[in-house]
Design an enzyme around this catalytic site. Structure first.
Site: not given
Ligand code: CTP
Length: 397
Positions: A208-210
């Site tokens: 995923g990412n932030h």
């Protein structure tokens, strides 16, 4: 047209407050639900009892009613209203609204309101003409509030000129016109993507990412406030919206693509602000992967670029807007994406700007159009950035 509309009527300290009784009567007669907020100054000119009797609701005068012990929740009142009308608006309340000062219930509700706000000033000729009053009015107009201009006539001071509050019948007509004209994007359909995507490795792990989704939600909400019918396709996020959005929750890039492919034909404006994963595991393990060997290689494949896909499919009547999040050669990369993905606008964020990027409440953007004309914006809250983005898009509509 006013039937079942929820209207907050703010009444301030002005002799014109006596006209508020007629105004309430006209609104209630037309089928509206009216709740009155009376400032302390307003209460010098008209009694709460008169307004409560006519509106069939208790009149709100302060945050906390001492006699009943009831707390008036300004946020709830702000959300309840379909329209907020401040009539009469005194010079004092006008100045408070323009500067965000919030020392009474009326100004607190104004700051919390998510609906169109109409204001009908009433004051003496010289107060009306004063530069600061005119500057405050300009400010309120720039926030999207609607002015119901005062008329000329005999004023309570004995002077003759501008400053007389519009007549209740004219205020109701103005409100009716506002409702029928609608907002700049009434009837338009908009598709927005937001948040990250999660690419499953096994049932418990993902790539995923932030991305928080804040920017995409702010854009979707701004479009909704401009009257558009908004479909928001969002990856996993803690963000919520109190506005009416057609929210479609997805998890992976493939699900986001499928949702966008289904929705995009209806949309006239599409803004892809999601941070979509560029790669996804070739296979997803059906059971939790056990740590057996000392090294672990994960094979990834490219996801389909949703923005580029829509760029290929879009028609002449559709506006497509993308984002570019860059760390180096920012402008070159952004322009390259604008052409490659067949966009009408690209919004560049640079991670080199402090205060811009994931999870922040602020952002700093530069917008390029197809002619590579660039508009550079200052660091702002994401809500204000969303307004700038929508304003640029409005120029193309
Ligand atoms: N985007 C998309 N689908 C993807 C990847 C990106 O729709 N699979 C969209 C994003 O929503 C954004 C734009 O493409 O509007 C640019 O995303 P960005 O990550 O900056 O660029 P990429 O095209 O992924 O290129 P690179 O990672 O090489 O910078």
């Amino acid at each position: 047209m006013l039937k079942d509309k929820n209207i907050i009527l703010g009444v301030c300290g002005s002799i014109a407050a006596y006209k508020s009784a007629t105004l309430v009567r006209l609104l209630v007669k037309a089928g509206a639900n009216v709740k009155v907020i009376l400032t302390a100054g307003g209460a010098n000119f008209i009694t709460p009892l008169t307004l409560a009797t006519l509106s069939k609701h208790p009149v709100y005068t302060q945050y906390f009613e001492e006699e009943t012990g009831v707390w008036s929740n300004h946020v709830e009142l702000g959300l309840w209203a379909d329209y907020m009308l401040v009539a009469p608006t005194s010079a004092n309340t006008l100045a408070k609204m323009a500067t965000g000062l919030c020392d009474n219930l009326l100004t607190a509700v104004y700051l919390s309101a998510k609906c169109p706000v109409l204001f009908a000033p009433a004051m003496d000729l010289d107060m009306w003409k004063h530069e600061s009053t005119q500057a405050n009015i300009e400010k309120l107009l720039s926030y999207g509030n609607l002015l119901i201009a005062p008329g000329k006539g005999e004023l309570a001071s004995g002077l003759y000129g501008e400053g007389r509050m519009a007549e209740p019948e004219d205020i109701v007509l103005f409100l009716l016109e506002t409702i029928s004209k609608g907002l700049p994007l009434s009837g338009k359909k908009v598709l927005v993507t937001a948040g990250p995507t999660y690419e499953a490795i096994d049932p418990v792990r993902f790539i995923g990412n932030h991305s928080s989704g804040k920017m995409g939600f702010a854009i979707a909400e701004r479009f909704a406030r401009l009257g558009a019918e908004v479909t928001l396709v969002t990856g996993p996020t803690a963000e919520k919206s109190s506005l009416q959005l057609n929210r479609i929750d997805v998890v992976s890039a493939a699900q986001m693509l499928a949702a966008c492919e289904k929705e995009f034909r209806k949309a006239e404006i599409m803004v892809m602000s999601a941070a979509v994963a560029d790669y996804t595991p070739v296979t997803t393990a059906s059971q939790k992967i056990k740590k057996s060997s000392s090294e672990f290689n994960l094979e990834l494949k490219k996801t389909e670029d949703i923005l580029a896909t829509l760029g290929k499919l879009k028609t002449e009547n559709q506006i497509l807007v993308g984002f570019a999040l860059e760390t180096e050669n920012e402008e070159e990369h952004a322009k390259d994406k604008l052409i490659r993905k067949n966009l009408d606008l690209i919004i560049l964020n640079s991670l080199n700007d402090k205060g811009a990027g994931f999870k922040m409440d602020t952002n700093k953007i530069t917008i390029f159009n197809k002619a590579f004309e660039k508009t550079v914006f200052e660091m702002k809250s994401k809500t204000e950035v969303a307004k700038d983005i929508c304003d640029e898009i409005l120029k193309l509509v």
